[in-house]
Motif scaffolding. Structure first.
Motif, PDB file in Angstrom:
ATOM      1  N   LYS A   1       0.840  -1.195   0.000  1.00 44.71           N
ATOM      2  CA  LYS A   1       0.000   0.000   0.000  1.00 44.71           C
ATOM      3  C   LYS A   1       0.885   1.259   0.000  1.00 44.71           C
ATOM      4  O   LYS A   1       2.078   1.192   0.258  1.00 44.71           O
ATOM      5  CB  LYS A   1      -0.917   0.011   1.222  1.00 44.71           C
ATOM      6  CG  LYS A   1      -1.713  -1.263   1.414  1.00 44.71           C
ATOM      7  CD  LYS A   1      -3.109  -1.117   0.982  1.00 44.71           C
ATOM      8  CE  LYS A   1      -4.015  -2.302   1.212  1.00 44.71           C
ATOM      9  NZ  LYS A   1      -3.496  -3.606   1.024  1.00 44.71           N
ATOM     10  N   TYR A   2       0.256   2.379  -0.286  1.00 44.26           N
ATOM     11  CA  TYR A   2       0.960   3.659  -0.432  1.00 44.26           C
ATOM     12  C   TYR A   2       0.451   4.692   0.550  1.00 44.26           C
ATOM     13  O   TYR A   2      -0.744   4.754   0.826  1.00 44.26           O
ATOM     14  CB  TYR A   2       0.740   4.213  -1.841  1.00 44.26           C
ATOM     15  CG  TYR A   2       1.280   3.340  -2.922  1.00 44.26           C
ATOM     16  CD1 TYR A   2       2.521   3.589  -3.490  1.00 44.26           C
ATOM     17  CD2 TYR A   2       0.539   2.268  -3.404  1.00 44.26           C
ATOM     18  CE1 TYR A   2       3.016   2.781  -4.506  1.00 44.26           C
ATOM     19  CE2 TYR A   2       1.025   1.454  -4.420  1.00 44.26           C
ATOM     20  CZ  TYR A   2       2.264   1.722  -4.961  1.00 44.26           C
ATOM     21  OH  TYR A   2       2.743   0.921  -5.953  1.00 44.26           O
ATOM     22  N   ILE A   3       1.360   5.521   1.026  1.00 42.71           N
ATOM     23  CA  ILE A   3       1.033   6.680   1.850  1.00 42.71           C
ATOM     24  C   ILE A   3       1.354   7.932   1.046  1.00 42.71           C
ATOM     25  O   ILE A   3       2.459   8.069   0.524  1.00 42.71           O
ATOM     26  CB  ILE A   3       1.854   6.696   3.161  1.00 42.71           C
ATOM     27  CG1 ILE A   3       1.400   5.606   4.116  1.00 42.71           C
ATOM     28  CG2 ILE A   3       1.789   8.075   3.829  1.00 42.71           C
ATOM     29  CD1 ILE A   3       0.096   5.872   4.831  1.00 42.71           C
ATOM     30  N   LEU A   4       0.361   8.829   0.927  1.00 38.52           N
ATOM     31  CA  LEU A   4       0.584  10.145   0.349  1.00 38.52           C
ATOM     32  C   LEU A   4       0.410  11.164   1.457  1.00 38.52           C
ATOM     33  O   LEU A   4      -0.598  11.143   2.173  1.00 38.52           O
ATOM     34  CB  LEU A   4      -0.417  10.437  -0.772  1.00 38.52           C
ATOM     35  CG  LEU A   4      -0.301   9.572  -2.018  1.00 38.52           C
ATOM     36  CD1 LEU A   4      -1.388   9.952  -3.017  1.00 38.52           C
ATOM     37  CD2 LEU A   4       1.061   9.697  -2.659  1.00 38.52           C
ATOM     38  N   GLU A   5       1.404  12.038   1.609  1.00 36.40           N
ATOM     39  CA  GLU A   5       1.330  13.059   2.641  1.00 36.40           C
ATOM     40  C   GLU A   5       0.603  14.293   2.098  1.00 36.40           C
ATOM     41  O   GLU A   5       0.977  14.833   1.064  1.00 36.40           O
ATOM     42  CB  GLU A   5       2.732  13.449   3.112  1.00 36.40           C
ATOM     43  CG  GLU A   5       3.415  12.316   3.856  1.00 36.40           C
ATOM     44  CD  GLU A   5       4.598  12.804   4.654  1.00 36.40           C
ATOM     45  OE1 GLU A   5       4.408  13.713   5.485  1.00 36.40           O
ATOM     46  OE2 GLU A   5       5.703  12.272   4.432  1.00 36.40           O
ATOM     47  N   ARG A   6      -0.449  14.714   2.779  1.00 38.89           N
ATOM     48  CA  ARG A   6      -1.272  15.825   2.324  1.00 38.89           C
ATOM     49  C   ARG A   6      -0.451  17.090   2.098  1.00 38.89           C
ATOM     50  O   ARG A   6      -0.641  17.800   1.125  1.00 38.89           O
ATOM     51  CB  ARG A   6      -2.404  16.103   3.329  1.00 38.89           C
ATOM     52  CG  ARG A   6      -3.275  17.263   2.962  1.00 38.89           C
ATOM     53  CD  ARG A   6      -4.078  16.966   1.678  1.00 38.89           C
ATOM     54  NE  ARG A   6      -4.734  18.159   1.205  1.00 38.89           N
ATOM     55  CZ  ARG A   6      -4.405  18.827   0.105  1.00 38.89           C
ATOM     56  NH1 ARG A   6      -3.390  18.418  -0.633  1.00 38.89           N
ATOM     57  NH2 ARG A   6      -5.057  19.903  -0.269  1.00 38.89           N
ATOM     58  N   HIS A   7       0.475  17.391   2.978  1.00 40.70           N
ATOM     59  CA  HIS A   7       1.294  18.593   2.902  1.00 40.70           C
ATOM     60  C   HIS A   7       2.144  18.622   1.626  1.00 40.70           C
ATOM     61  O   HIS A   7       2.486  19.702   1.138  1.00 40.70           O
ATOM     62  CB  HIS A   7       2.187  18.706   4.141  1.00 40.70           C
ATOM     63  CG  HIS A   7       3.097  19.884   4.131  1.00 40.70           C
ATOM     64  ND1 HIS A   7       2.655  21.152   4.432  1.00 40.70           N
ATOM     65  CD2 HIS A   7       4.420  20.013   3.832  1.00 40.70           C
ATOM     66  CE1 HIS A   7       3.677  21.989   4.327  1.00 40.70           C
ATOM     67  NE2 HIS A   7       4.740  21.331   3.972  1.00 40.70           N
ATOM     68  N   LEU A   8       2.473  17.442   1.098  1.00 39.71           N
ATOM     69  CA  LEU A   8       3.345  17.383  -0.076  1.00 39.71           C
ATOM     70  C   LEU A   8       2.574  17.375  -1.404  1.00 39.71           C
ATOM     71  O   LEU A   8       3.174  17.441  -2.474  1.00 39.71           O
ATOM     72  CB  LEU A   8       4.220  16.131   0.005  1.00 39.71           C
ATOM     73  CG  LEU A   8       5.100  16.031   1.251  1.00 39.71           C
ATOM     74  CD1 LEU A   8       5.839  14.702   1.285  1.00 39.71           C
ATOM     75  CD2 LEU A   8       6.097  17.194   1.291  1.00 39.71           C
ATOM     76  N   LEU A   9       1.248  17.326  -1.326  1.00 37.41           N
ATOM     77  CA  LEU A   9       0.426  17.295  -2.533  1.00 37.41           C
ATOM     78  C   LEU A   9       0.012  18.700  -2.937  1.00 37.41           C
ATOM     79  O   LEU A   9      -0.141  19.579  -2.101  1.00 37.41           O
ATOM     80  CB  LEU A   9      -0.827  16.445  -2.305  1.00 37.41           C
ATOM     81  CG  LEU A   9      -0.587  14.997  -1.877  1.00 37.41           C
ATOM     82  CD1 LEU A   9      -1.923  14.312  -1.613  1.00 37.41           C
ATOM     83  CD2 LEU A   9       0.215  14.249  -2.917  1.00 37.41           C
TER      84      LEU A   9
END
Length: 81
Positions: free
Chosen positions: A69-77
């Motif tokens: 699975k993948y984690i996307l960091e909101r701050h980096l989007l």
């Protein structure tokens, strides 16, 4: 999106089954708040910005659901119109 109940290095993060338009880095072992994991940083395929990471392996039995699975960091989007 599987869950919004995650935190990254920069705050709120989201767990996904899959993501698109990313490049995966090399795997490395990383101690995290939920135990040791083998992860790969993931980068935007267009600009190269780090967006989060992919879980390759979880060493704790209770964390095995994160594997692949993948984690996307909101701050980096960045929101695009």
């Amino acid at each position: 999106m599987m869950s919004r109940a995650f935190n990254g290095q920069h705050g709120r993060a989201y767990l996904f089954d899959g993501v698109v338009n990313v490049i995966e880095g090399e795997p490395n072992d990383r101690p995290m708040t939920t135990g040791k994991h083998t992860v790969r940083d993931i980068y935007c395929c267009r600009c190269g910005t780090t967006l989060g990471w992919k879980y390759d392996k979880a060493y704790e039995a209770s964390q095995k659901y994160k594997e692949g699975k993948y984690i996307l960091e909101r701050h980096l989007l960045v929101d695009v119109q």
